[in-house]
Design a protein around this motif. Structure first.
Motif, PDB file in Angstrom:
ATOM      1  N   LEU A 155       0.815  -1.213   0.000  1.00  0.00           N
ATOM      2  CA  LEU A 155       0.000   0.000   0.000  1.00  0.00           C
ATOM      3  C   LEU A 155       0.849   1.264   0.000  1.00  0.00           C
ATOM      4  O   LEU A 155       0.376   2.336  -0.390  1.00  0.00           O
ATOM      5  CB  LEU A 155      -0.935   0.010   1.210  1.00  0.00           C
ATOM      6  N   LEU A 156       2.088   1.162   0.426  1.00  0.00           N
ATOM      7  CA  LEU A 156       2.954   2.339   0.516  1.00  0.00           C
ATOM      8  C   LEU A 156       3.341   2.907  -0.842  1.00  0.00           C
ATOM      9  O   LEU A 156       3.929   3.977  -0.916  1.00  0.00           O
ATOM     10  CB  LEU A 156       4.214   1.997   1.313  1.00  0.00           C
ATOM     11  N   GLU A 157       2.982   2.220  -1.901  1.00  0.00           N
ATOM     12  CA  GLU A 157       3.341   2.673  -3.246  1.00  0.00           C
ATOM     13  C   GLU A 157       2.525   3.882  -3.711  1.00  0.00           C
ATOM     14  O   GLU A 157       2.931   4.582  -4.628  1.00  0.00           O
ATOM     15  CB  GLU A 157       3.194   1.523  -4.233  1.00  0.00           C
ATOM     16  N   THR A 158       1.370   4.122  -3.080  1.00  0.00           N
ATOM     17  CA  THR A 158       0.532   5.267  -3.463  1.00  0.00           C
ATOM     18  C   THR A 158       0.309   6.177  -2.260  1.00  0.00           C
ATOM     19  O   THR A 158       0.422   5.742  -1.109  1.00  0.00           O
ATOM     20  CB  THR A 158      -0.842   4.808  -3.984  1.00  0.00           C
ATOM     21  N   ASP A 159      -0.034   7.427  -2.534  1.00  0.00           N
ATOM     22  CA  ASP A 159      -0.323   8.373  -1.454  1.00  0.00           C
ATOM     23  C   ASP A 159      -1.518   7.908  -0.627  1.00  0.00           C
ATOM     24  O   ASP A 159      -1.484   7.959   0.602  1.00  0.00           O
ATOM     25  CB  ASP A 159      -0.614   9.765  -2.015  1.00  0.00           C
ATOM     26  N   GLN A 160      -2.565   7.453  -1.308  1.00  0.00           N
ATOM     27  CA  GLN A 160      -3.761   7.003  -0.608  1.00  0.00           C
ATOM     28  C   GLN A 160      -3.449   5.781   0.265  1.00  0.00           C
ATOM     29  O   GLN A 160      -3.892   5.694   1.403  1.00  0.00           O
ATOM     30  CB  GLN A 160      -4.873   6.664  -1.593  1.00  0.00           C
ATOM     31  N   GLY A 161      -2.696   4.847  -0.268  1.00  0.00           N
ATOM     32  CA  GLY A 161      -2.317   3.653   0.490  1.00  0.00           C
ATOM     33  C   GLY A 161      -1.483   4.004   1.701  1.00  0.00           C
ATOM     34  O   GLY A 161      -1.677   3.454   2.785  1.00  0.00           O
ATOM     35  N   TYR A 162      -0.548   4.936   1.518  1.00  0.00           N
ATOM     36  CA  TYR A 162       0.278   5.387   2.639  1.00  0.00           C
ATOM     37  C   TYR A 162      -0.599   5.957   3.752  1.00  0.00           C
ATOM     38  O   TYR A 162      -0.411   5.641   4.928  1.00  0.00           O
ATOM     39  CB  TYR A 162       1.294   6.430   2.170  1.00  0.00           C
ATOM     40  N   MET A 163      -1.561   6.774   3.376  1.00  0.00           N
ATOM     41  CA  MET A 163      -2.456   7.370   4.373  1.00  0.00           C
ATOM     42  C   MET A 163      -3.289   6.302   5.077  1.00  0.00           C
ATOM     43  O   MET A 163      -3.528   6.395   6.276  1.00  0.00           O
ATOM     44  CB  MET A 163      -3.356   8.425   3.721  1.00  0.00           C
ATOM     45  N   GLU A 164      -3.735   5.282   4.338  1.00  0.00           N
ATOM     46  CA  GLU A 164      -4.491   4.186   4.948  1.00  0.00           C
ATOM     47  C   GLU A 164      -3.659   3.463   5.999  1.00  0.00           C
ATOM     48  O   GLU A 164      -4.144   3.169   7.091  1.00  0.00           O
ATOM     49  CB  GLU A 164      -4.935   3.178   3.892  1.00  0.00           C
ATOM     50  N   VAL A 165      -2.411   3.165   5.663  1.00  0.00           N
ATOM     51  CA  VAL A 165      -1.530   2.453   6.591  1.00  0.00           C
ATOM     52  C   VAL A 165      -1.231   3.317   7.809  1.00  0.00           C
ATOM     53  O   VAL A 165      -1.303   2.848   8.950  1.00  0.00           O
ATOM     54  CB  VAL A 165      -0.223   2.014   5.884  1.00  0.00           C
ATOM     55  N   ALA A 166      -0.922   4.586   7.589  1.00  0.00           N
ATOM     56  CA  ALA A 166      -0.626   5.492   8.699  1.00  0.00           C
ATOM     57  C   ALA A 166      -1.833   5.624   9.617  1.00  0.00           C
ATOM     58  O   ALA A 166      -1.698   5.557  10.854  1.00  0.00           O
ATOM     59  CB  ALA A 166      -0.200   6.852   8.161  1.00  0.00           C
ATOM     60  N   ASP A 167      -3.019   5.785   9.050  1.00  0.00           N
ATOM     61  CA  ASP A 167      -4.245   5.904   9.836  1.00  0.00           C
ATOM     62  C   ASP A 167      -4.507   4.619  10.616  1.00  0.00           C
ATOM     63  O   ASP A 167      -4.870   4.656  11.793  1.00  0.00           O
ATOM     64  CB  ASP A 167      -5.427   6.215   8.917  1.00  0.00           C
ATOM     65  N   PHE A 168      -4.304   3.482   9.981  1.00  0.00           N
ATOM     66  CA  PHE A 168      -4.526   2.198  10.640  1.00  0.00           C
ATOM     67  C   PHE A 168      -3.592   2.032  11.841  1.00  0.00           C
ATOM     68  O   PHE A 168      -4.005   1.574  12.907  1.00  0.00           O
ATOM     69  CB  PHE A 168      -4.342   1.049   9.641  1.00  0.00           C
ATOM     70  N   LEU A 169      -2.339   2.425  11.697  1.00  0.00           N
ATOM     71  CA  LEU A 169      -1.398   2.329  12.815  1.00  0.00           C
ATOM     72  C   LEU A 169      -1.812   3.217  13.978  1.00  0.00           C
ATOM     73  O   LEU A 169      -1.699   2.817  15.139  1.00  0.00           O
ATOM     74  CB  LEU A 169       0.020   2.674  12.359  1.00  0.00           C
ATOM     75  N   VAL A 170      -2.315   4.398  13.681  1.00  0.00           N
ATOM     76  CA  VAL A 170      -2.797   5.288  14.743  1.00  0.00           C
ATOM     77  C   VAL A 170      -3.985   4.643  15.454  1.00  0.00           C
ATOM     78  O   VAL A 170      -4.057   4.638  16.687  1.00  0.00           O
ATOM     79  CB  VAL A 170      -3.172   6.683  14.189  1.00  0.00           C
ATOM     80  N   ARG A 171      -4.900   4.067  14.673  1.00  0.00           N
ATOM     81  CA  ARG A 171      -6.062   3.401  15.277  1.00  0.00           C
ATOM     82  C   ARG A 171      -5.630   2.214  16.126  1.00  0.00           C
ATOM     83  O   ARG A 171      -6.161   1.993  17.219  1.00  0.00           O
ATOM     84  CB  ARG A 171      -7.057   2.976  14.196  1.00  0.00           C
ATOM     85  N   LEU A 172      -4.656   1.438  15.670  1.00  0.00           N
ATOM     86  CA  LEU A 172      -4.139   0.327  16.455  1.00  0.00           C
ATOM     87  C   LEU A 172      -3.531   0.826  17.767  1.00  0.00           C
ATOM     88  O   LEU A 172      -3.760   0.247  18.825  1.00  0.00           O
ATOM     89  CB  LEU A 172      -3.057  -0.428  15.688  1.00  0.00           C
ATOM     90  N   ASP A 173      -2.779   1.902  17.668  1.00  0.00           N
ATOM     91  CA  ASP A 173      -2.117   2.452  18.855  1.00  0.00           C
ATOM     92  C   ASP A 173      -3.141   2.888  19.904  1.00  0.00           C
ATOM     93  O   ASP A 173      -2.911   2.721  21.093  1.00  0.00           O
ATOM     94  CB  ASP A 173      -1.231   3.620  18.434  1.00  0.00           C
ATOM     95  N   TYR A 174      -4.263   3.433  19.458  1.00  0.00           N
ATOM     96  CA  TYR A 174      -5.291   3.903  20.379  1.00  0.00           C
ATOM     97  C   TYR A 174      -6.363   2.865  20.657  1.00  0.00           C
ATOM     98  O   TYR A 174      -7.301   3.119  21.404  1.00  0.00           O
ATOM     99  CB  TYR A 174      -5.940   5.190  19.834  1.00  0.00           C
ATOM    100  N   GLY A 175      -6.246   1.695  20.025  1.00  0.00           N
ATOM    101  CA  GLY A 175      -7.206   0.626  20.277  1.00  0.00           C
ATOM    102  C   GLY A 175      -8.547   0.839  19.598  1.00  0.00           C
ATOM    103  O   GLY A 175      -9.559   0.304  20.053  1.00  0.00           O
ATOM    104  N   VAL A 176      -8.573   1.615  18.521  1.00  0.00           N
ATOM    105  CA  VAL A 176      -9.805   1.892  17.791  1.00  0.00           C
ATOM    106  C   VAL A 176      -9.687   1.284  16.390  1.00  0.00           C
ATOM    107  O   VAL A 176      -9.274   1.907  15.454  1.00  0.00           O
ATOM    108  CB  VAL A 176     -10.053   3.406  17.660  1.00  0.00           C
ATOM    109  N   TYR A 177     -10.005   0.033  16.281  1.00  0.00           N
ATOM    110  CA  TYR A 177      -9.897  -0.641  14.999  1.00  0.00           C
ATOM    111  C   TYR A 177     -11.138  -1.405  14.795  1.00  0.00           C
ATOM    112  O   TYR A 177     -11.654  -1.830  13.972  1.00  0.00           O
ATOM    113  CB  TYR A 177      -8.662  -1.529  14.908  1.00  0.00           C
TER     114      TYR A 177
END
Length: 62
Positions: free
Chosen positions: A40-62
């Motif tokens: 997913l890191l190959e596109t801007d949208q994919g990068y944002m999805e991965v970054a957002d997902f990691l933030v949600r994982l960190d805060y326990g909101v998935y």
């Protein structure tokens, strides 16, 4: 490459160590519709999805 480095730094914070972060990057993630985060890191949208997902994982909101 810079995207990967940024995501790895965030993943290390979320998962607690570099080995787990690197392993996560290359495995299907349920929260990303079973897609590989590294692919997913190959596109801007994919990068944002991965970054957002990691933030949600960190805060326990998935």
């Amino acid at each position: 490459m810079r995207r990967r480095e940024q995501i790895l730094m965030t993943a290390e914070q979320v998962f607690g160590n570099p080995e787990l972060a690197e392993a996560w990057l290359t495995k299907q993630a349920i929260g990303l519709s079973r897609r590989l985060p590294c692919m997913l890191l190959e596109t801007d949208q994919g990068y944002m999805e991965v970054a957002d997902f990691l933030v949600r994982l960190d805060y326990g909101v998935y």
